[in-house]
Design an enzyme around this catalytic site. Structure first.
Site, short mmCIF file in Angstrom:
data_model
loop_
_atom_site.label_atom_id
_atom_site.label_comp_id
_atom_site.label_asym_id
_atom_site.label_seq_id
_atom_site.Cartn_x
_atom_site.Cartn_y
_atom_site.Cartn_z
N CYS A 170 31.24 -17.80 44.04
CA CYS A 170 31.19 -19.34 44.79
C CYS A 170 30.82 -20.46 43.61
O CYS A 170 30.30 -20.33 42.51
CB CYS A 170 30.33 -19.21 46.17
SG CYS A 170 28.91 -20.28 46.08
N GLU A 171 31.56 -21.08 43.82
CA GLU A 171 31.13 -21.60 42.30
C GLU A 171 29.86 -23.00 42.78
O GLU A 171 29.49 -23.74 41.79
CB GLU A 171 32.76 -23.33 42.49
CG GLU A 171 32.68 -24.00 43.44
CD GLU A 171 34.35 -24.60 42.96
OE1 GLU A 171 34.98 -24.60 42.40
OE2 GLU A 171 34.54 -25.86 43.95
N HIS A 172 29.47 -22.98 44.55
CA HIS A 172 27.86 -23.73 44.08
C HIS A 172 27.25 -24.00 43.99
O HIS A 172 26.68 -24.24 43.72
CB HIS A 172 28.74 -24.42 45.81
CG HIS A 172 29.45 -25.16 46.60
ND1 HIS A 172 30.34 -24.70 47.47
CD2 HIS A 172 30.28 -26.18 46.25
CE1 HIS A 172 31.85 -26.02 47.64
NE2 HIS A 172 31.11 -26.66 46.41
N HIS A 173 26.99 -21.60 44.07
CA HIS A 173 25.85 -21.48 43.52
C HIS A 173 26.20 -20.12 42.64
O HIS A 173 24.73 -19.77 42.00
CB HIS A 173 25.22 -20.81 45.17
CG HIS A 173 25.09 -21.64 46.36
ND1 HIS A 173 26.22 -22.05 46.99
CD2 HIS A 173 24.04 -22.42 46.54
CE1 HIS A 173 24.82 -22.77 47.92
NE2 HIS A 173 24.40 -23.10 47.55
N HIS A 193 29.03 -13.43 51.74
CA HIS A 193 28.65 -14.71 50.60
C HIS A 193 27.02 -14.24 50.31
O HIS A 193 26.44 -14.88 51.62
CB HIS A 193 29.08 -16.25 51.10
CG HIS A 193 30.06 -16.74 50.91
ND1 HIS A 193 31.32 -17.67 49.78
CD2 HIS A 193 31.21 -15.94 51.66
CE1 HIS A 193 32.54 -17.95 50.72
NE2 HIS A 193 32.18 -17.24 51.14
N GLN A 235 35.88 -20.62 48.62
CA GLN A 235 36.84 -19.10 50.33
C GLN A 235 38.64 -20.02 50.15
O GLN A 235 39.73 -19.06 50.74
CB GLN A 235 35.76 -18.66 50.47
CG GLN A 235 37.46 -17.55 51.12
CD GLN A 235 36.01 -16.48 52.17
OE1 GLN A 235 34.77 -16.42 52.27
NE2 GLN A 235 36.73 -15.78 53.58
N CYS A 284 25.08 -15.73 48.64
CA CYS A 284 24.79 -16.98 48.78
C CYS A 284 23.86 -17.93 50.24
O CYS A 284 23.02 -18.52 50.67
CB CYS A 284 25.08 -18.88 48.21
SG CYS A 284 26.92 -19.22 48.76
ZN ZN Z 1 27.54 -20.61 47.30
#
Ligand code: ZN
Length: 185
Positions: free
Chosen positions: A75-78, A144, A116, A146
């Site tokens: 995941c690109e956020h975490h 996920h 996703q 995260c």
């Molecule tokens: Zn994430």
């Protein structure tokens, strides 16, 4: 990929969390992560056209489905893993592709920093465009880390995303057929 930058970045991270980067267990960690990233982010260097260019003429315009394709992405956020199954169906135009190429297409988009929703659409667009398909439908279900390891902490909860293109967008009957075929074990 710039291995040196990744190594420096990991060293900073370790220092940031208060670790001793010279202790034995961590000595090679920056290097290990840099080498691992070569593999788990190799999708940046690959194009779906490379795997989907080998096609066969086939006059049958029936749905082809490949389900339970296991994938691992980040995941690109975490920068934490999300992983699960991809289910893909397409209705060929005049071209079909070797079944294994569907899984390889998933891999190309999984091995990048992703969300996703976007990954689902990218797979659908690639199969639509590269194969001139009549329709494509992609469903991804994933856990996920995260979400399940921190924050709301709901282990085992899955995120389901869907993308439809072409005839699947237009026909509810086709979408229902997709889910019926998904049920067959
Ligand atoms: Zn994430």
């Amino acid at each position: 990929m710039d291995q040196e930058k990744i190594k420096r970045g990991v060293e900073l991270l370790l220092e940031g969390i208060g670790e001793d980067i010279d202790r034995e267990g961590l000595k090679d960690t920056p290097d290990r992560i840099a080498r691992m990233y070569e593999e788990i982010f190799e999708g940046y260097d690959k194009k779906p056209s490379e795997v989907l260019s080998r096609v066969f003429s086939f006059p049958n315009h029936e749905m082809v489905m490949e389900k339970d394709i296991t994938f691992y992405s980040m995941c690109e956020h975490h920068m934490m893993p999300f992983y699960g199954k991809a289910h893909i169906a397409y209705i060929p135009g005049d071209k079909v592709v070797g079944i294994s190429k569907l899984a390889r297409t998933v891999e190309i988009f999984a091995r990048r920093l992703q969300i996703q929703e976007r990954m689902t659409g990218q797979i659908a667009d690639a199969l639509m465009e590269e194969l001139s398909s009549e329709g494509v439908m992609v469903v991804l279900e994933a856990e996920h880390l995260c979400m399940t390891m921190r924050g709301v902490k709901k282990p085992g909860s899955r995120t389901v995303t869907i993308a439809t293109r072409g005839s699947f967008e237009e026909s509810e009957q086709l979408r229902n057929r997709f889910f019926q075929m998904l049920e067959i074990r």
